[in-house]
Write an enzyme that holds these catalytic residues in place. Structure first.
Site, PDB file in Angstrom:
ATOM      1  N   HIS A  55       0.843  -1.194   0.000  1.00 22.60           N
ATOM      2  CA  HIS A  55       0.000   0.000   0.000  1.00 22.60           C
ATOM      3  C   HIS A  55       0.882   1.251   0.000  1.00 22.60           C
ATOM      4  O   HIS A  55       2.092   1.169   0.223  1.00 22.60           O
ATOM      5  CB  HIS A  55      -0.966   0.004   1.204  1.00 22.60           C
TER       6      HIS A  55
HETATM    7  P1  TYD Z   1      -1.818  -2.411   7.739  1.00 14.81           P
HETATM    8  O1  TYD Z   1      -1.301  -1.027   7.805  1.00 14.81           O
HETATM    9  O2  TYD Z   1      -2.849  -2.749   6.702  1.00 14.81           O
HETATM   10  O3  TYD Z   1      -0.552  -3.370   7.637  1.00 14.81           O
HETATM   11  P2  TYD Z   1      -0.121  -4.352   6.457  1.00 14.81           P
HETATM   12  O4  TYD Z   1      -0.272  -3.584   5.182  1.00 14.81           O
HETATM   13  O5  TYD Z   1       1.293  -4.697   6.756  1.00 14.81           O
HETATM   14  O6  TYD Z   1      -1.042  -5.512   6.595  1.00 14.81           O
HETATM   15  O7  TYD Z   1      -2.400  -2.797   9.163  1.00 14.81           O
HETATM   16  C1  TYD Z   1      -2.837  -4.095   9.469  1.00 14.81           C
HETATM   17  C2  TYD Z   1      -4.038  -3.992  10.379  1.00 14.81           C
HETATM   18  O8  TYD Z   1      -3.695  -3.331  11.584  1.00 14.81           O
HETATM   19  C3  TYD Z   1      -5.202  -3.228   9.767  1.00 14.81           C
HETATM   20  O9  TYD Z   1      -6.379  -3.937  10.049  1.00 14.81           O
HETATM   21  C4  TYD Z   1      -5.243  -1.933  10.508  1.00 14.81           C
HETATM   22  C5  TYD Z   1      -4.553  -2.215  11.806  1.00 14.81           C
HETATM   23  N1  TYD Z   1      -3.732  -1.086  12.277  1.00 14.81           N
HETATM   24  C6  TYD Z   1      -4.166  -0.303  13.326  1.00 14.81           C
HETATM   25  O10 TYD Z   1      -5.258  -0.526  13.889  1.00 14.81           O
HETATM   26  N2  TYD Z   1      -3.386   0.707  13.761  1.00 14.81           N
HETATM   27  C7  TYD Z   1      -2.186   0.999  13.196  1.00 14.81           C
HETATM   28  O11 TYD Z   1      -1.495   1.944  13.627  1.00 14.81           O
HETATM   29  C8  TYD Z   1      -1.745   0.204  12.088  1.00 14.81           C
HETATM   30  C9  TYD Z   1      -0.440   0.478  11.399  1.00 14.81           C
HETATM   31  C10 TYD Z   1      -2.553  -0.821  11.662  1.00 14.81           C
END
Ligand code: TYD
Length: 133
Positions: free
Chosen positions: A49
């Site tokens: 992303h």
């Molecule tokens: P995401 O940023 O989508 O990480 P990746 O792309 O590595 O999978 O985050 C994964 C999950 O964690 C998503 O459901 C949102 C949650 N999240 C939070 O609640 N707070 C945060 O600060 C972050 C970074 C993610």
């Protein structure tokens, strides 16, 4: 792409090492959030992303992983394996994380609170967004 690696300051003596970052020095934004990835399962890749308005600094404080950064024109992979190196991930950069070691702890400093609206999770949409900007 501007070289995003930052050599962090650290002090070491016979007891070990202590590394640090400070606002207006290594950190060029106000830190509103800190999160970290740990216990990542073997073979898992994450990220895929970009963010429209979020600036981040990632530090692999334990173990190792690879961070692919893509500005829409070129992509480059950085191997993070030192707690004394930070990686700037500016807004508008597509990122993917690969090859996490079992003991990897990837610490991230972020300029904004979590906001799903700020994410671009589709690569084609990202390229369209870059070309429009
Ligand atoms: P995401 O940023 O989508 O990480 P990746 O792309 O590595 O999978 O985050 C994964 C999950 O964690 C998503 O459901 C949102 C949650 N999240 C939070 O609640 N707070 C945060 O600060 C972050 C970074 C993610």
């Amino acid at each position: 792409m501007e070289l995003p690696l930052i050599k962090l300051r650290s002090v070491g003596d016979e007891r070990g090492f202590l590394a640090f970052l400070e606002e207006n020095e290594e950190i060029t934004f106000q830190v509103k959030r800190i999160y970290y990835l740990f216990n990542t399962s073997e073979g898992v890749s994450r990220g895929f992303h970009a963010h429209k308005e979020l600036d981040q600094i990632a530090i692999c404080v334990a173990g190792s992983c690879e961070m692919l950064l893509d500005d829409g024109g070129s992509r480059e992979t950085f191997v993070l394996r030192s707690p004394e190196i930070g990686l700037r991930i500016a807004r508008g950069i597509w990122r993917e994380m690969h090859n996490f070691s079992r003991d990897c702890v990837l610490l991230v400093l972020a300029s904004e609170l979590y906001d799903e609206e700020d994410y671009i999770r589709d690569y084609d949409e990202f390229i369209g967004w870059v070309n429009k900007a």
